[in-house]
Structures are given as C-alpha cells and as structure tokens.
Design a protein around this motif. Structure first.
Motif, PDB file in Angstrom:
ATOM      1  N   LYS A   1     -64.733  38.651   3.019  1.00 21.27           N
ATOM      2  CA  LYS A   1     -65.872  37.843   2.950  1.00 21.27           C
ATOM      3  C   LYS A   1     -66.590  38.464   1.651  1.00 21.27           C
ATOM      4  O   LYS A   1     -66.407  39.562   1.072  1.00 21.27           O
ATOM      5  N   ASP A   2     -67.367  37.494   1.133  1.00 24.40           N
ATOM      6  CA  ASP A   2     -68.043  37.897  -0.298  1.00 24.40           C
ATOM      7  C   ASP A   2     -69.408  38.370   0.128  1.00 24.40           C
ATOM      8  O   ASP A   2     -69.873  38.341   1.366  1.00 24.40           O
ATOM      9  N   ARG A   3     -70.494  38.580  -0.751  1.00 29.25           N
ATOM     10  CA  ARG A   3     -71.784  39.240  -0.639  1.00 29.25           C
ATOM     11  C   ARG A   3     -72.553  38.227   0.366  1.00 29.25           C
ATOM     12  O   ARG A   3     -73.277  38.557   1.108  1.00 29.25           O
ATOM     13  N   ARG A   4     -72.545  36.831  -0.051  1.00 27.84           N
ATOM     14  CA  ARG A   4     -73.047  35.778   0.884  1.00 27.84           C
ATOM     15  C   ARG A   4     -72.526  35.524   2.375  1.00 27.84           C
ATOM     16  O   ARG A   4     -72.780  34.696   2.996  1.00 27.84           O
ATOM     17  N   SER A   5     -71.413  36.434   2.592  1.00 29.50           N
ATOM     18  CA  SER A   5     -70.929  36.539   3.867  1.00 29.50           C
ATOM     19  C   SER A   5     -70.299  35.107   3.973  1.00 29.50           C
ATOM     20  O   SER A   5     -69.994  34.548   5.274  1.00 29.50           O
ATOM     21  N   ARG A   6     -69.558  34.698   2.951  1.00 27.15           N
ATOM     22  CA  ARG A   6     -68.735  33.625   3.146  1.00 27.15           C
ATOM     23  C   ARG A   6     -67.329  34.100   3.154  1.00 27.15           C
ATOM     24  O   ARG A   6     -66.871  35.010   2.316  1.00 27.15           O
ATOM     25  N   TYR A   7     -66.224  33.222   3.674  1.00 26.02           N
ATOM     26  CA  TYR A   7     -64.981  33.942   3.886  1.00 26.02           C
ATOM     27  C   TYR A   7     -64.068  33.466   2.848  1.00 26.02           C
ATOM     28  O   TYR A   7     -64.155  32.454   2.109  1.00 26.02           O
ATOM     29  N   VAL A   8     -63.493  34.441   2.228  1.00 25.02           N
ATOM     30  CA  VAL A   8     -62.686  34.375   0.945  1.00 25.02           C
ATOM     31  C   VAL A   8     -61.222  34.108   1.435  1.00 25.02           C
ATOM     32  O   VAL A   8     -60.133  33.611   0.910  1.00 25.02           O
ATOM     33  N   LEU A   9     -60.692  34.820   2.565  1.00 25.79           N
ATOM     34  CA  LEU A   9     -59.461  35.031   3.151  1.00 25.79           C
ATOM     35  C   LEU A   9     -59.659  35.167   4.529  1.00 25.79           C
ATOM     36  O   LEU A   9     -60.516  35.962   5.091  1.00 25.79           O
ATOM     37  N   ALA A  10     -58.966  34.550   5.436  1.00 26.35           N
ATOM     38  CA  ALA A  10     -58.743  34.614   6.915  1.00 26.35           C
ATOM     39  C   ALA A  10     -57.315  34.407   7.420  1.00 26.35           C
ATOM     40  O   ALA A  10     -56.769  33.417   6.843  1.00 26.35           O
ATOM     41  N   ASN A  11     -57.021  35.169   8.361  1.00 21.43           N
ATOM     42  CA  ASN A  11     -55.530  34.872   8.758  1.00 21.43           C
ATOM     43  C   ASN A  11     -55.689  33.878  10.343  1.00 21.43           C
ATOM     44  O   ASN A  11     -56.807  33.381  10.404  1.00 21.43           O
ATOM     45  N   THR A  12     -54.581  33.618  10.579  1.00 18.98           N
ATOM     46  CA  THR A  12     -54.403  32.671  11.705  1.00 18.98           C
ATOM     47  C   THR A  12     -55.321  33.113  13.071  1.00 18.98           C
ATOM     48  O   THR A  12     -55.944  32.287  13.564  1.00 18.98           O
ATOM     49  N   ALA A  13     -55.191  34.509  13.233  1.00 27.80           N
ATOM     50  CA  ALA A  13     -55.855  35.151  14.589  1.00 27.80           C
ATOM     51  C   ALA A  13     -57.142  34.783  14.517  1.00 27.80           C
ATOM     52  O   ALA A  13     -58.098  34.559  15.353  1.00 27.80           O
ATOM     53  N   LEU A  14     -57.847  35.151  13.093  1.00 27.76           N
ATOM     54  CA  LEU A  14     -59.396  34.685  13.113  1.00 27.76           C
ATOM     55  C   LEU A  14     -59.824  33.321  13.333  1.00 27.76           C
ATOM     56  O   LEU A  14     -60.671  33.031  14.115  1.00 27.76           O
ATOM     57  N   ALA A  15     -58.986  32.686  12.601  1.00 23.30           N
ATOM     58  CA  ALA A  15     -59.151  31.150  12.655  1.00 23.30           C
ATOM     59  C   ALA A  15     -59.238  30.414  13.963  1.00 23.30           C
ATOM     60  O   ALA A  15     -60.004  29.503  14.357  1.00 23.30           O
ATOM     61  N   ALA A  16     -58.308  31.027  14.801  1.00 29.25           N
ATOM     62  CA  ALA A  16     -57.989  30.505  16.284  1.00 29.25           C
ATOM     63  C   ALA A  16     -59.148  30.989  16.897  1.00 29.25           C
ATOM     64  O   ALA A  16     -59.574  30.047  17.885  1.00 29.25           O
ATOM     65  N   CYS A  17     -60.072  31.908  16.541  1.00 27.31           N
ATOM     66  CA  CYS A  17     -61.267  32.141  17.256  1.00 27.31           C
ATOM     67  C   CYS A  17     -62.358  30.929  17.393  1.00 27.31           C
ATOM     68  O   CYS A  17     -63.184  30.706  18.130  1.00 27.31           O
ATOM     69  N   TYR A  18     -62.140  30.232  16.337  1.00 33.49           N
ATOM     70  CA  TYR A  18     -63.171  28.899  16.051  1.00 33.49           C
ATOM     71  C   TYR A  18     -62.528  27.652  16.478  1.00 33.49           C
ATOM     72  O   TYR A  18     -63.073  26.679  15.925  1.00 33.49           O
ATOM     73  N   GLY A  19     -61.270  28.071  16.783  1.00 33.39           N
ATOM     74  CA  GLY A  19     -60.445  26.445  16.930  1.00 33.39           C
ATOM     75  C   GLY A  19     -60.311  25.933  15.409  1.00 33.39           C
ATOM     76  O   GLY A  19     -60.220  24.277  15.453  1.00 33.39           O
TER      77      GLY A  19
END
Length: 397
Positions: free
Chosen positions: A131-149
């Motif tokens: 994540k960057d300073r604004r807490s925006r995701y720059v990279l995410a793997n499948t396991a994290l994305a699955a948490c939010y469907g």
C-alpha cells in the motif's frame, strides 16, 4: 512450489541471504546444479537487492563456470516470517538485432517476469499486499482479494476505507501503515477486521517499509489469518472464567452450609443444655438436712431420665458425703413395671455407695398399681411424707 516453477522452461530459483538455493526448478538444476555459484557481478547484484537498495535489478553476466553469458533478473521477495529472499531468473543472452526489437524483447521479458511474480505471490495462502502513503493498494494477491470477494485487479487502487466495513478499523490499519512509512521501521502487530457480513477476523501482520526506484516509500504487508486460534483462545478464557465463577459459587455455597451447620450445632447445644436443665428441674436434688438430700420425682421416669438422675445422685453422694436420700413420689400419679424397676435400681445404686434410701409420698393409685403388678418393696424403706423420712434418718444418725 516446485510444480509451479517447473512449468517455466528457463532457469528459476529463490536464494536466501547467504545466496544458498532455497527453491529451484528443473531448468535451473539442469543448467547449474543444486548449488550454483554466481559470478561476482551476479553476486553483487543479488546482495544489492537482498539489502533493499533495489527491489529489482537486471544484469548480464557469465554464470561463473566459463559458460556463455547469461541475462540475470533479480527480484526481492520475503517469506511470511520476514526472511529476505531474492527471486532469480536466468536466461541465455543474445545481442539485440536492433533497438526496436531489443525493446520489444525486453518488454516481453518484463511482462513474463511480472506474470511469473504474480503467479508466485498468488500461490501464497497468506495475505500479501503493498500500500502507498494514502493507504491505497498497489499490489494484492488472491488470498487478500478473496477476503473482500474481489479479484486482485479490483483491489489494486482501492483504499482501505473502501474495503473495510468499519471506519475505526480502517483508520487503525492506515495509522499503522503510516507509522512504518514515516519511521522506516518494520512492525509486527495483531489486527482485527470486521467483514461486511459481520464476521470478525484476526490477523498477525508484518509490515515493512518498501522504497521504490522513484524514492517513494510504501509499506509491504504479510498477514496470517489467526481467527481460529483467537476464537480458541477466547473460548478457553470463557471456560476459565466460567470455572472461576463455579468455584466461587461453590465456595459461597460451602461457606453458607458451614455457617448453617455452625448455627445448627449452636442451636442443638442450646437444646441439649435446655434438655439437661429440664431434666434437672424435673428431678431436682435438694439438700434437706445435714447429710440428707431429697429428690422429688416429677413426670415419667424413662430410661434416659433415670440414667441422668442416677449419675447426678451418685456423684452428689460421693462428693458431699450424703448418708441418706429421700425419693418423693408425690407427683407420680401412675406407675408401671418399668418405672418401678428403675426406681428399685436407683435405690440399689444408692445402697452400693453406703447410703440409705427411703421412698415417700406413694399415692393410693400408685400403691394399688404396684400391688396388682406384684412389685415387692419390702426391702425398701417407705414413709408417708418426706418429713417422716427425714425424722427417721435423723433419729438413726
């Protein structure tokens, strides 16, 4: 891991901080063996990436065994426990045909490496993201994305506030991210997140600063879902509290029972004392003259009362040197065989201690009953009144 890397025809490996091979595919083992020694230039590049000076580096160098030059790509990565690793991709180097062709080839190679990296992090069962300073995701793997469907592509560019249902929890995540970015120091923290469906999940998260080539500092995160462990811990704590409550309740109940038992014992002692007093009052032993005591018998003479009276009377005879005892039956209106036998036993016990006994005040009805029952009192001194008995004993003194 081996199956995924073996799917690529070119040599791939993961090296640790000491440049030892941790993972390698078949192409790497065929080309370099299990313990390949990098050329000095390649070693320097690998250490530079491991040290965090560069997150990605590509060089041309011979493998160190006299073979033809190789093009080496180094990419920094880390395991969930935070150990720094470097991902290495080696391929045979050929001179570019022209600038445009070289650019296309490099773009293709970069796309291949990016896809390889994406496949690599998506294989991880734990959450990996940047994540960057604004807490925006720059990279995410499948396991994290699955948490939010969602898919990883949908998560990228989304902010923490857009994904986390609780604004307070999102603020906590963001604060921890900024702390790592501002201080440049990694942290290991426990985080709680409430999903949109109300489910609560706990994570053990490692957050580390990541410096991009542009100089921007971002935060790389590795999270392990410890929800089941947390729930088990909470269940254990609830069980411990319930056991403590049960133990406290049992102690209170025991204290109450103990207090009740003490009160019952106290009341029983009072009753026994009163009973003894009543027995003493129902057969008082009175000193009527020098060496003479009188015992007016009142009420029924049961076995317990007879034993108590006998014990008291004999004790007084022995301690006070009593010579004569007057047993007054004036208050007895009825008598039976057992009562008469008990009366006779008292008289005999008095005689065994060397004292004399006289029975006085026998009522007509009692006398008639004793006659009809065949009770023989010929051996016992009888008088009409206690005074008569006292005069008789005084005269014989």
């Amino acid at each position: 891991m081996h199956v995924s890397l073996d799917a690529f025809p070119e040599p791939l490996a993961v090296l640790d901080a000491s440049l030892q091979v941790r993972e390698a595919n078949g192409a790497w083992r065929d080309a370099f063996g299990e313990a390949a020694r990098l050329a000095p230039q390649a070693e320097e590049a690998a250490r530079e990436v491991l040290g965090g000076a560069r997150s990605r580096l590509e060089i041309d160098a011979a493998p160190g065994d006299g073979a033809s030059p190789q093009r080496w790509a180094f990419l920094r990565c880390a395991r969930s426990e935070g150990e720094p690793l470097v991902f290495v991709h080696a391929r045979t180097w050929t001179a570019p045909l022209d600038d445009a062709a070289a650019q296309r080839r490099r773009e293709d190679e970069l796309a291949e490496e990016l896809e390889l990296l994406r496949t690599f992090i998506n294989l991880a069962p734990n959450l990996m993201f940047i994540k960057d300073r604004r807490s925006r995701y720059v990279l995410a793997n499948t396991a994290l994305a699955a948490c939010y469907g969602m898919t990883p592509e949908q998560v990228v560019s989304a902010s923490q506030y857009e994904l986390t249902a609780s604004a307070d929890e999102a603020a906590g995540f963001t604060s921890a991210d900024r702390q790592v970015i501002d201080t440049g120091q990694p942290v290991v923290i426990a985080e709680k997140e409430t999903r949109a469906n109300g489910e609560v999940h706990w994570y053990e998260t490692i957050k580390k600063p990541l410096v991009r080539q542009s100089g921007e500092v971002q935060v790389a995160c590795f999270s392990v879902d410890v929800t089941e462990r947390q729930r088990a811990q909470e269940a254990l704590e609830r069980s411990a509290r319930e056991l403590q409550d049960m133990a406290a309740s049992a102690r209170r109940e025991a204290d109450e029972k103990s207090a009740l038992a003490a009160e019952l014992d106290r009341r029983l002692a009072v009753i026994q004392a009163q009973h003894q007093q009543i027995q003493a009052l129902s057969a008082p032993i009175l000193e009527v003259a020098d060496g003479i005591v009188g015992v007016p018998l009142i009420g029924a003479m049961d076995e317990e009362r007879t034993a108590t009276l006998t014990e008291r009377l004999l004790d007084i005879i022995a301690t006070r040197q009593v010579r004569s005892v007057v047993l007054d039956l004036s208050a007895l209106e009825l008598i039976d065989t057992r009562t008469a036998d008990r009366l006779i036993s008292i008289v005999r016990a008095i005689g065994l201690l060397g004292a004399r006994a006289a029975v006085t005040g026998i009522q007509p009805a009692v006398a008639q009953t004793m006659t009809s029952l065949g009770i023989d009192l010929s051996s016992i001194i009888t008088t009409r009144t206690p005074k008569d008995a006292i005069r008789l004993f005084s005269a014989r003194a």
